[in-house]
Design a protein around this motif. Structure first.
Motif, PDB file in Angstrom:
ATOM      1  N   GLY A 176       1.182  -1.819  -0.115  1.00 27.91           N
ATOM      2  CA  GLY A 176       0.113  -0.244  -0.181  1.00 27.91           C
ATOM      3  C   GLY A 176       1.146   1.899  -0.308  1.00 27.91           C
ATOM      4  N   GLN A 192      -8.035   8.087   6.628  1.00 23.77           N
ATOM      5  CA  GLN A 192      -7.219   6.579   7.520  1.00 23.77           C
ATOM      6  C   GLN A 192      -8.469   5.195   7.589  1.00 23.77           C
ATOM      7  OE1 GLN A 192      -7.177   7.596  10.987  1.00 23.77           O
ATOM      8  NE2 GLN A 192      -6.683   5.358  12.216  1.00 23.77           N
ATOM      9  N   TYR A 207     -10.841   4.835   5.117  1.00 26.29           N
ATOM     10  CA  TYR A 207     -10.859   3.735   3.835  1.00 26.29           C
ATOM     11  C   TYR A 207      -9.492   3.546   3.362  1.00 26.29           C
ATOM     12  CZ  TYR A 207     -15.332   5.878   3.904  1.00 26.29           C
ATOM     13  OH  TYR A 207     -16.323   6.686   3.730  1.00 26.29           O
ATOM     14  N   TYR A 208      -8.520   3.816   4.342  1.00 30.14           N
ATOM     15  CA  TYR A 208      -6.795   2.678   4.100  1.00 30.14           C
ATOM     16  C   TYR A 208      -6.414   3.066   2.896  1.00 30.14           C
ATOM     17  CZ  TYR A 208      -2.868  -0.315   4.314  1.00 30.14           C
ATOM     18  OH  TYR A 208      -1.241  -0.151   3.988  1.00 30.14           O
ATOM     19  N   ASP A 209      -7.047   5.274   2.730  1.00 28.31           N
ATOM     20  CA  ASP A 209      -6.335   5.929   1.759  1.00 28.31           C
ATOM     21  C   ASP A 209      -4.865   6.574   2.063  1.00 28.31           C
ATOM     22  OD1 ASP A 209      -6.120   7.645  -0.690  1.00 28.31           O
ATOM     23  OD2 ASP A 209      -8.693   8.329  -0.103  1.00 28.31           O
ATOM     24  N   LEU A 210      -3.380   5.701   1.686  1.00 33.77           N
ATOM     25  CA  LEU A 210      -2.394   6.405   2.058  1.00 33.77           C
ATOM     26  C   LEU A 210      -1.782   7.580   0.764  1.00 33.77           C
ATOM     27  CD1 LEU A 210      -0.667   3.284   2.675  1.00 33.77           C
ATOM     28  CD2 LEU A 210      -1.842   5.052   4.062  1.00 33.77           C
TER      29      LEU A 210
END
Length: 269
Positions: A51, A229, A231-234
């Motif tokens: 990711g 965070q 949605y784990y949207d790095l």
């Protein structure tokens, strides 16, 4: 020698040449550091960390955020909170610091409380501020105000008590009254301390607003990071981190430039 010739001579003097050489060297080091950081970022993104976004994906997400207006909207919301809290904090800190440094009774009354609250991180006040003031703008501005006030009041106070007593005594020997001594000697001598405190306070304010927005906000850079965070949207998190760092650096450089202009009389290395 004409004025033009004098300016030309000043530009070609050894000191001017050394200054220009140091400036070029610093610029090259800064550019090299930026390139090195970018290479490290690319290496980490290519290392297989799950990711971890690369520069291209972060740039694409930044362009998307700019295009739909969310980035500028969040940035303006955070800047508005910071500037309001910072200006209020400095506006109160400077007179309080002068009073503490100039009058011993005020120092005795205020300093214990000041040192007490300095030991309590402004971030620790956020839950209490939200409970007492709600989840609107007031608690966010309050904790920013507290962060800038504590940094600036200590620097102002330290500046007043650090004034060379010889200068004060010399002014009084020449017949200057307390008001003249304060305005003509203490205030100019304390200015570098005040400006340093403002830089520290601005950095603390900028960090505090992001933390406050992580807890309770509907817009802002910290709020957008929290949403990313979930949605784990790095890539979005990286965009916000870069914007936070760049804007903080720009504000710090602006204050540093103001400090150098206001204290041009001060000897520098």
């Amino acid at each position: 020698m004409t004025a033009v010739q004098k300016r030309s001579a000043a530009r070609t003097s050894p000191d001017a040449r050394r200054g220009a050489s140091r400036a070029r060297s610093t610029l090259m080091l800064t550019a090299g550091s930026g390139v090195l950081g970018l290479l490290v970022w690319v290496a980490l993104a290519s290392s297989g960390i799950q990711g971890f976004p690369g520069p291209i994906s972060v740039l694409e997400r930044a362009a998307q955020s700019i295009g739909d207006g969310t980035l500028f909207g969040d940035l303006l919301a955070s800047l508005r909170r910071v500037l309001i809290g910072f200006v209020l904090g400095v506006a109160l800190a400077v007179p309080v610091g002068f009073l503490m440094g100039w009058y011993r009774p005020v120092r005795g009354l205020v300093e214990p409380w000041l040192q007490f609250f300095r030991m309590v991180p402004p971030l620790a006040i956020i839950p209490l501020a939200i409970v007492l003031m709600g989840i609107g703008e007031t608690p966010k501005i309050f904790v920013i105000f507290l962060a800038s006030f504590l940094s600036s009041v200590v620097s102002t106070f330290q500046g007043v008590i650090s004034v060379d007593s010889t200068l004060i005594n010399a002014a009084r020997v020449l017949g200057a009254r307390d008001r003249t001594v304060f305005v003509g000697v203490v205030v100019p001598a304390s200015t570098p301390f005040i400006l340093v405190g403002m830089r520290i306070g601005l950095g603390a304010s900028w960090a505090t607003v992001v933390a406050a927005e992580l807890i309770a906000a509907q817009e802002g850079l910290g709020y957008r990071m929290q949403q990313a965070q979930l949605y784990y949207d790095l890539p979005t998190i990286f965009v916000q981190l870069i914007v936070i760092g760049l804007v903080g650096l720009i504000m710090d450089r602006a204050l540093l430039l103001a400090e150098r202009r206001l204290t041009s009389w001060q000897e520098r290395r």
